[in-house]
Motif scaffolding. Sequence first.
Motif, PDB file in Angstrom:
ATOM      1  N   ALA A 130       0.835  -1.202   0.000  1.00 58.80           N
ATOM      2  CA  ALA A 130       0.000   0.000   0.000  1.00 58.80           C
ATOM      3  C   ALA A 130       0.863   1.242   0.000  1.00 58.80           C
ATOM      4  N   ALA A 131       1.945   1.215   0.808  1.00 54.21           N
ATOM      5  CA  ALA A 131       2.844   2.359   0.856  1.00 54.21           C
ATOM      6  C   ALA A 131       3.523   2.551  -0.486  1.00 54.21           C
ATOM      7  N   ASN A 132       3.970   1.450  -1.077  1.00 58.63           N
ATOM      8  CA  ASN A 132       4.616   1.547  -2.383  1.00 58.63           C
ATOM      9  C   ASN A 132       3.643   2.058  -3.432  1.00 58.63           C
ATOM     10  N   GLY A 133       2.383   1.600  -3.366  1.00 59.93           N
ATOM     11  CA  GLY A 133       1.367   2.023  -4.324  1.00 59.93           C
ATOM     12  C   GLY A 133       1.102   3.509  -4.232  1.00 59.93           C
ATOM     13  N   ALA A 134       1.110   4.054  -3.008  1.00 63.59           N
ATOM     14  CA  ALA A 134       0.844   5.478  -2.829  1.00 63.59           C
ATOM     15  C   ALA A 134       1.937   6.327  -3.436  1.00 63.59           C
ATOM     16  N   ALA A 135       3.147   5.793  -3.488  1.00 62.63           N
ATOM     17  CA  ALA A 135       4.275   6.555  -4.005  1.00 62.63           C
ATOM     18  C   ALA A 135       4.466   6.344  -5.500  1.00 62.63           C
ATOM     19  N   ALA A 136       3.680   5.467  -6.101  1.00 62.66           N
ATOM     20  CA  ALA A 136       3.847   5.146  -7.522  1.00 62.66           C
ATOM     21  C   ALA A 136       3.543   6.370  -8.376  1.00 62.66           C
ATOM     22  N   GLU A 137       4.283   6.501  -9.455  1.00 60.27           N
ATOM     23  CA  GLU A 137       4.103   7.632 -10.367  1.00 60.27           C
ATOM     24  C   GLU A 137       2.786   7.492 -11.131  1.00 60.27           C
ATOM     25  N   GLN A 138       2.063   8.619 -11.280  1.00 57.69           N
ATOM     26  CA  GLN A 138       0.809   8.608 -12.026  1.00 57.69           C
ATOM     27  C   GLN A 138       1.108   8.392 -13.497  1.00 57.69           C
ATOM     28  N   THR A 139       0.436   7.442 -14.119  1.00 53.11           N
ATOM     29  CA  THR A 139       0.708   7.123 -15.526  1.00 53.11           C
ATOM     30  C   THR A 139      -0.504   7.348 -16.417  1.00 53.11           C
ATOM     31  N   LYS A 140      -1.559   7.968 -15.862  1.00 50.46           N
ATOM     32  CA  LYS A 140      -2.752   8.248 -16.660  1.00 50.46           C
ATOM     33  C   LYS A 140      -3.292   9.625 -16.302  1.00 50.46           C
ATOM     34  N   VAL A 141      -3.667  10.398 -17.307  1.00 47.21           N
ATOM     35  CA  VAL A 141      -4.284  11.705 -17.074  1.00 47.21           C
ATOM     36  C   VAL A 141      -5.558  11.821 -17.909  1.00 47.21           C
ATOM     37  N   LYS A 142      -6.548  12.468 -17.327  1.00 46.96           N
ATOM     38  CA  LYS A 142      -7.814  12.694 -18.011  1.00 46.96           C
ATOM     39  C   LYS A 142      -7.875  14.178 -18.358  1.00 46.96           C
ATOM     40  N   VAL A 143      -8.020  14.470 -19.659  1.00 44.75           N
ATOM     41  CA  VAL A 143      -7.918  15.854 -20.130  1.00 44.75           C
ATOM     42  C   VAL A 143      -9.201  16.263 -20.851  1.00 44.75           C
ATOM     43  N   GLY A 144      -9.765  17.399 -20.461  1.00 44.97           N
ATOM     44  CA  GLY A 144     -10.974  17.919 -21.095  1.00 44.97           C
ATOM     45  C   GLY A 144     -10.635  18.861 -22.240  1.00 44.97           C
ATOM     46  N   VAL A 145     -11.363  18.739 -23.346  1.00 45.26           N
ATOM     47  CA  VAL A 145     -11.170  19.610 -24.504  1.00 45.26           C
ATOM     48  C   VAL A 145     -12.541  19.939 -25.102  1.00 45.26           C
ATOM     49  N   THR A 146     -12.572  20.980 -25.938  1.00 40.67           N
ATOM     50  CA  THR A 146     -13.764  21.232 -26.734  1.00 40.67           C
ATOM     51  C   THR A 146     -13.625  20.494 -28.056  1.00 40.67           C
ATOM     52  N   ALA A 147     -14.768  20.179 -28.663  1.00 38.40           N
ATOM     53  CA  ALA A 147     -14.765  19.444 -29.928  1.00 38.40           C
ATOM     54  C   ALA A 147     -14.081  20.266 -31.018  1.00 38.40           C
ATOM     55  N   GLY A 148     -13.443  19.566 -31.963  1.00 34.66           N
ATOM     56  CA  GLY A 148     -12.781  20.255 -33.061  1.00 34.66           C
ATOM     57  C   GLY A 148     -11.271  20.184 -32.938  1.00 34.66           C
ATOM     58  N   PRO A 149     -10.564  21.262 -33.277  1.00 32.90           N
ATOM     59  CA  PRO A 149      -9.090  21.253 -33.269  1.00 32.90           C
ATOM     60  C   PRO A 149      -8.456  20.861 -31.939  1.00 32.90           C
ATOM     61  N   HIS A 150      -9.012  21.357 -30.813  1.00 32.98           N
ATOM     62  CA  HIS A 150      -8.447  20.969 -29.512  1.00 32.98           C
ATOM     63  C   HIS A 150      -8.503  19.454 -29.348  1.00 32.98           C
ATOM     64  N   GLU A 151      -9.609  18.885 -29.743  1.00 38.66           N
ATOM     65  CA  GLU A 151      -9.780  17.431 -29.664  1.00 38.66           C
ATOM     66  C   GLU A 151      -8.769  16.718 -30.558  1.00 38.66           C
ATOM     67  N   GLU A 152      -8.584  17.222 -31.785  1.00 36.74           N
ATOM     68  CA  GLU A 152      -7.648  16.597 -32.720  1.00 36.74           C
ATOM     69  C   GLU A 152      -6.217  16.680 -32.201  1.00 36.74           C
ATOM     70  N   ILE A 153      -5.847  17.817 -31.645  1.00 40.07           N
ATOM     71  CA  ILE A 153      -4.489  17.978 -31.112  1.00 40.07           C
ATOM     72  C   ILE A 153      -4.261  17.038 -29.941  1.00 40.07           C
ATOM     73  N   LEU A 154      -5.234  16.956 -29.027  1.00 39.48           N
ATOM     74  CA  LEU A 154      -5.058  16.083 -27.862  1.00 39.48           C
ATOM     75  C   LEU A 154      -5.043  14.617 -28.251  1.00 39.48           C
ATOM     76  N   ASN A 155      -5.759  14.262 -29.311  1.00 42.40           N
ATOM     77  CA  ASN A 155      -5.693  12.867 -29.776  1.00 42.40           C
ATOM     78  C   ASN A 155      -4.301  12.544 -30.308  1.00 42.40           C
ATOM     79  N   LYS A 156      -3.653  13.526 -30.912  1.00 43.02           N
ATOM     80  CA  LYS A 156      -2.262  13.323 -31.361  1.00 43.02           C
ATOM     81  C   LYS A 156      -1.335  13.245 -30.149  1.00 43.02           C
TER      82      LYS A 156
END
Length: 276
Positions: A30-56
């Motif tokens: 549990a202690a090791n898990g708490a110190a683990a580096e975050q490997t996933k991020v959830k990012v909000g965008v508006t539809a269109g170019p922002h979405e296309e850029i974030l998909n890249k």
Amino acid sequence: MKKTGILLSTLLLAASLLTACGAKQEAAPAANGAAAEQTKVKVGVTAGPHEEILNKVKEVAKAQGLEVEVVVFNDYVQPNQALDKGNLDANSFQTIPFLDKFNEDHKTKIVEVAKGVTFPMGLYSTKHKKVEEIPEGGVVGIQNDPTNRARALLLYQAAGLIKLKDGVGNKATPLDIVENPKKLEFKELEAAFLARSLNNVEAASINTNFAMEAGYNPKKDSIFSETSDSPYVNIIAAKEENKDNPAIKKLAEIYRSEELKKFIDEHFQGAVLPSW
């Protein structure tokens, strides 16, 4: 009886020691898990170019061990609301003036992580090829959110259609118009609806992402546009307490890489400008 008592005490002591050791071994992961580096991020965008850029960005990030989940919104309010509630790690859709106004109005603490791209706002029309053709008394569209509304009015001023009070800048409203030689009527609509409303107005100010989503090429189809030195740079944002998160820093680094710059230049052909 004595021997039996001693043996029982010894067995109980051994069991106690084993239980204690077991508890420590279970706590360690549990202690090791708490110190683990975050490997996933959830990012909000508006539809269109922002979405296309974030998909890249998502595609490039995957090869570097970072999983990016792209969440698409169709307005300018929900991405910040979701970020403030902790449903997102970051978002990419807004300018600094817009964020400043949102923080002021909603008492939030969302901050800039890095600068991204510039989307020059333009004037569009399905009826006219030039700004000069807009008729006297014509109805023209502008955004109804305070930041984009002021930006739109500054654009109409730059196009020579109106004049605003000196110094109003990012706080301009139609009440600040001091000269309107064509007596234009300004109709306020949500930013996402302006492109769909062009047949009902003489012209409208439209954000690049919504113009492109509607099938317009900002470089070819706008009848007037902001220049490349526009102060309205879009940013990657996060909650203040999370802005130094290594995963978000890595997201920003990938976004601002040469690979993404090349993609933006080739894919949008000048309609979206990298700001790094």
